[in-house]
Design a protein around this motif. Sequence first.
Motif, PDB file in Angstrom:
ATOM      1  N   PHE A 195       0.937  -1.161   0.165  1.00 14.32           N
ATOM      2  CA  PHE A 195       0.001   0.074  -0.057  1.00 14.32           C
ATOM      3  C   PHE A 195       0.797   1.245  -0.128  1.00 14.32           C
ATOM      4  O   PHE A 195       1.595   1.448   1.037  1.00 14.32           O
ATOM      5  CB  PHE A 195      -1.065  -0.009   1.271  1.00 14.32           C
ATOM      6  CG  PHE A 195      -1.893   1.135   1.424  1.00 14.32           C
ATOM      7  CD1 PHE A 195      -2.343   1.688   0.368  1.00 14.32           C
ATOM      8  CD2 PHE A 195      -2.129   1.581   2.644  1.00 14.32           C
ATOM      9  CE1 PHE A 195      -3.008   3.092   0.577  1.00 14.32           C
ATOM     10  CE2 PHE A 195      -2.755   2.667   3.195  1.00 14.32           C
ATOM     11  CZ  PHE A 195      -3.259   3.468   2.054  1.00 14.32           C
ATOM     12  N   GLY A 196       0.814   2.017  -1.125  1.00 19.65           N
ATOM     13  CA  GLY A 196       1.729   3.144  -1.038  1.00 19.65           C
ATOM     14  C   GLY A 196       1.783   3.932  -2.404  1.00 19.65           C
ATOM     15  O   GLY A 196       0.798   4.017  -3.291  1.00 19.65           O
ATOM     16  N   LYS A 197       2.786   4.591  -2.772  1.00 19.30           N
ATOM     17  CA  LYS A 197       3.012   5.210  -3.927  1.00 19.30           C
ATOM     18  C   LYS A 197       2.897   4.196  -5.181  1.00 19.30           C
ATOM     19  O   LYS A 197       3.312   3.065  -4.963  1.00 19.30           O
ATOM     20  CB  LYS A 197       4.245   5.938  -4.125  1.00 19.30           C
ATOM     21  CG  LYS A 197       4.538   7.184  -4.923  1.00 19.30           C
ATOM     22  CD  LYS A 197       5.967   7.960  -4.611  1.00 19.30           C
ATOM     23  CE  LYS A 197       5.712   9.011  -5.563  1.00 19.30           C
ATOM     24  NZ  LYS A 197       6.556  10.077  -5.019  1.00 19.30           N
ATOM     25  N   ARG A 198       2.315   4.667  -6.381  1.00 13.63           N
ATOM     26  CA  ARG A 198       2.268   3.781  -7.324  1.00 13.63           C
ATOM     27  C   ARG A 198       3.501   3.029  -7.791  1.00 13.63           C
ATOM     28  O   ARG A 198       4.474   3.810  -7.859  1.00 13.63           O
ATOM     29  CB  ARG A 198       1.558   4.923  -8.512  1.00 13.63           C
ATOM     30  CG  ARG A 198       1.213   3.938  -9.754  1.00 13.63           C
ATOM     31  CD  ARG A 198       0.823   4.634 -10.983  1.00 13.63           C
ATOM     32  NE  ARG A 198       0.403   3.645 -11.834  1.00 13.63           N
ATOM     33  CZ  ARG A 198      -0.470   3.696 -12.514  1.00 13.63           C
ATOM     34  NH1 ARG A 198      -1.610   4.446 -12.304  1.00 13.63           N
ATOM     35  NH2 ARG A 198      -0.757   2.467 -13.496  1.00 13.63           N
ATOM     36  N   VAL A 199       3.317   1.810  -8.173  1.00 13.04           N
ATOM     37  CA  VAL A 199       4.512   0.977  -8.695  1.00 13.04           C
ATOM     38  C   VAL A 199       4.086   0.445 -10.041  1.00 13.04           C
ATOM     39  O   VAL A 199       3.041   0.760 -10.403  1.00 13.04           O
ATOM     40  CB  VAL A 199       4.743  -0.040  -7.645  1.00 13.04           C
ATOM     41  CG1 VAL A 199       5.270   0.539  -6.093  1.00 13.04           C
ATOM     42  CG2 VAL A 199       3.613  -0.951  -7.468  1.00 13.04           C
ATOM     43  N   GLY A 200       5.217   0.022 -10.788  1.00 14.11           N
ATOM     44  CA  GLY A 200       5.169  -0.570 -12.059  1.00 14.11           C
ATOM     45  C   GLY A 200       4.239  -1.711 -12.086  1.00 14.11           C
ATOM     46  O   GLY A 200       4.238  -2.223 -11.122  1.00 14.11           O
ATOM     47  N   GLU A 201       3.895  -1.859 -13.229  1.00 17.18           N
ATOM     48  CA  GLU A 201       3.076  -3.242 -13.521  1.00 17.18           C
ATOM     49  C   GLU A 201       3.935  -4.544 -13.446  1.00 17.18           C
ATOM     50  O   GLU A 201       4.023  -5.302 -14.299  1.00 17.18           O
ATOM     51  CB  GLU A 201       2.436  -3.241 -14.979  1.00 17.18           C
ATOM     52  CG  GLU A 201       1.970  -1.971 -15.236  1.00 17.18           C
ATOM     53  CD  GLU A 201       0.464  -1.833 -14.954  1.00 17.18           C
ATOM     54  OE1 GLU A 201      -0.180  -2.687 -14.703  1.00 17.18           O
ATOM     55  OE2 GLU A 201       0.112  -0.670 -14.526  1.00 17.18           O
ATOM     56  N   ASP A 202       4.581  -4.737 -12.261  1.00 12.39           N
ATOM     57  CA  ASP A 202       5.415  -5.843 -11.959  1.00 12.39           C
ATOM     58  C   ASP A 202       4.894  -6.994 -10.907  1.00 12.39           C
ATOM     59  O   ASP A 202       4.021  -6.406 -10.407  1.00 12.39           O
ATOM     60  CB  ASP A 202       6.708  -5.567 -11.596  1.00 12.39           C
ATOM     61  CG  ASP A 202       7.331  -4.442 -12.342  1.00 12.39           C
ATOM     62  OD1 ASP A 202       7.961  -4.966 -13.595  1.00 12.39           O
ATOM     63  OD2 ASP A 202       7.349  -3.264 -12.054  1.00 12.39           O
ATOM     64  N   ASP A 203       5.380  -7.996 -10.936  1.00 14.45           N
ATOM     65  CA  ASP A 203       4.781  -8.964  -9.965  1.00 14.45           C
ATOM     66  C   ASP A 203       5.788  -8.497  -8.816  1.00 14.45           C
ATOM     67  O   ASP A 203       6.973  -8.879  -8.878  1.00 14.45           O
ATOM     68  CB  ASP A 203       5.084 -10.367 -10.871  1.00 14.45           C
ATOM     69  CG  ASP A 203       5.003 -11.396  -9.470  1.00 14.45           C
ATOM     70  OD1 ASP A 203       4.413 -11.113  -8.646  1.00 14.45           O
ATOM     71  OD2 ASP A 203       5.172 -12.746 -10.184  1.00 14.45           O
ATOM     72  N   ILE A 204       4.824  -8.310  -7.651  1.00 13.71           N
ATOM     73  CA  ILE A 204       5.586  -7.868  -6.496  1.00 13.71           C
ATOM     74  C   ILE A 204       5.192  -9.125  -5.461  1.00 13.71           C
ATOM     75  O   ILE A 204       5.527  -8.772  -4.126  1.00 13.71           O
ATOM     76  CB  ILE A 204       5.302  -6.707  -6.041  1.00 13.71           C
ATOM     77  CG1 ILE A 204       3.962  -6.395  -5.854  1.00 13.71           C
ATOM     78  CG2 ILE A 204       6.119  -5.654  -6.756  1.00 13.71           C
ATOM     79  CD1 ILE A 204       3.355  -4.629  -5.199  1.00 13.71           C
TER      80      ILE A 204
END
Length: 755
Positions: A37-46
């Motif tokens: 939950f936070g700042k927008r991240v890339g479309e990656d598998d986290i």
Amino acid sequence: MNISYDEAAGIFRLDAGGMTYVLRVTDEEGFPGHLYFGKRVGEDDISYLARTEEMPWLPSGNVRDRCSFLDSFPQEYPGNGVGDFRSPAVCVTDEKGQTGVQPLYVSHQIEQGKKTLPGLPSTFGTQKDSMTLSLLLADRETGLELTLCYTVFEGIPAVVRSVRAHNRGEKTIAIRRLMSCSLDMDVQDLRLLTLNGTWGREKHKQILPVGIGTQQVSSIRGISSHQAHPFLGLMAEHAGQESGEVYGFNLIYSGNFLAQTERDQFDRVRVQLGIHPKDFCWELAPGESFQSPEAVLVYSAEGIDGMTHAFHELFRNHLLRSPWLYRERPVLINNWEATFFDFDLEKLLTIARRAAKEGIELLVMDDGWFGRRKDDNSSLGDWTVNEEKLPGGIARLSEELAKLNMKLGIWFEPEMVSPDSDLYRAHPDWAFSFDGRTPCRARNQYVLDLTRREVRDAVFDQIAAVLDSGEVAYVKWDMNRPLTDVASHAEGGQSGALFHRFVLGTYELQERLITRYPELLLENCSSGGGRFDAGMLYYSPQIWTSDNTDAIERLAIQEGTAMLYPMSTMGAHISVSPSQAVGRLVPMATRGHVALAGTFGYELDINHLPEEDAALISGQIALYHRYGDLVREGDYHRLASWQDNRLFDCYEVISKDKQLALVTFVQVMGEANVKSRRIRIPHLSPDARYRVTVVDPAVREHDQSGNFIGSDEIACMRSILDKPITGRTLAEAGILMPKLRGDFRSVLIEFRQEG
Ligand code: DGJ
């Protein structure tokens, strides 16, 4: 705004307004996990953030350490008693008293739009501006199903969560805890921001480190309370007012609540908000459902300011329903601090006559007009006009006011009954009380059992009869005591459900009121700000912020309140000096400036004001008309807090189009031998030029010898008053604030775009 599902990775991703929220369901067993939950991240598998690739791994590969897994996996909605020793999100007991519950993924649905919650205040959205994920979890053994709902709204960095429990089994289950949200955050060195207080000192901010173990704010008073607020903020290590990461959590609910952080053995923080589990036990028969209130989770990369902005946008666009939201509210005068209970028609009209001349538009007749009420010892529940005080009743009073071009507002306290009342004498069983115990009095009153339909009907019918008997434009709905002795004398009134059902009863009554009188301006109140929460804002566009109308104390109260709620929702009135609450002497101009931060009005008898104070009223009202739209519709930014620096307070409101801004500066304590104070004025259009004006009559205060002291005080501003200045320069170089002499002085500075 988008919600997506990556089936292969079991990942749900919610994006809105520069925020990303990610959940993962494990492919074995379907444990719902919280990833991010936070700042927008890339479309990656986290999915690696779930740490299932390290010890203790998933239970399927390491069944001997299932308990270690459950006690460390970042959970999205943890069950109880089966291996996670942190606080559960849900607790139940079955018919044998067993307490195990483990909700696991079953299915999900992603839809455009947002459904409202029946009977509860809730956010709303359209097919275009909102999207909802519903995640169905189930506990195989009890048959309990949980639908976790997540909504995101276009452009707002927030997720709104709630939970619906449903008994799909064959036996009754008792729900003892059902948090509206739970998530395990992998963010270290957080600080906890809360809003706390007491009567007359509501919503003072407090910031403490998040320590190991649990920290909580809560209310078990039956209302959200003066003492605590159903909100918590989490501030990253270096976050402050304007920068750094801040998370805000706010429960849309007005009763008992729990808001808790729990920092675990691995320094992760479980955050939970929901109905307080104390005295809560909701029995779910087979086929029945229970809906939790909603929680709003906000992310800001721009400090507290960004969090505030997100809450304001969300509440203005998706929670506040009143047609009055952006309408100019009438300037009102309330007789409470002027007369208390000692008034009659003539006294009210004497106040009204002078008020009308000054441009005041609405008279609010506060407590004391009904039954035989002459003090706070009787008559709550007897909502009929005392004709001795008010011959001709509401009809006559509203007609007399209409002749003055004024409207009428009336006070009620519908949730209460006085032991000395006809209502109580006729129906003693309509008040909450434990068998065999005399209920505890507070302000000499009892709490009505609003869980009973017949009680709600009787109260509503009385209120409607009063409102129908004349022209009433406004209602102040007060609530002046906490709940005790919560037991119902109705058949089958389950005791563990009563606190919540009381809140639902109040919501239902307010819904009825605004449905029957859609144009009514409703102001909530609870001995000041004892129930100023997001739940009540679903019903009323404004709430009385505090009984403390001292302008200086109000700075802190209004800072805490406006941190979450739009300025248009804060009842703010000018009262006498010395203030009745603290005995402080504050100039009339300062009282006016501070009251401009909310819905503006007076809480005094103009006829008894010193003439020099009364002389300022028409100018103050003109200021309200000039800046009312800006305050209601604009963006609020806090520039300095007296609570932090102990010297001065400063805040800014800017119109959405950035054409106009107003800065309020209050010098709380004067100091000797200081230079003028430099303040940056952020958020204006960088390349636009602004004309800076010191607003009259702000510096028209006179010194003790009667001299106008404006000119010396604003000498430091002279060069920028003459020529327009760019928003960029104002944001970085700032301005020099007038050097005000004395304590409790204030000034308003206007920034108007040229061209
Ligand atoms: C508490 C409110 O906050 C006051 O403004 C006033 O309405 C009193 N109750 C009346 O009893």
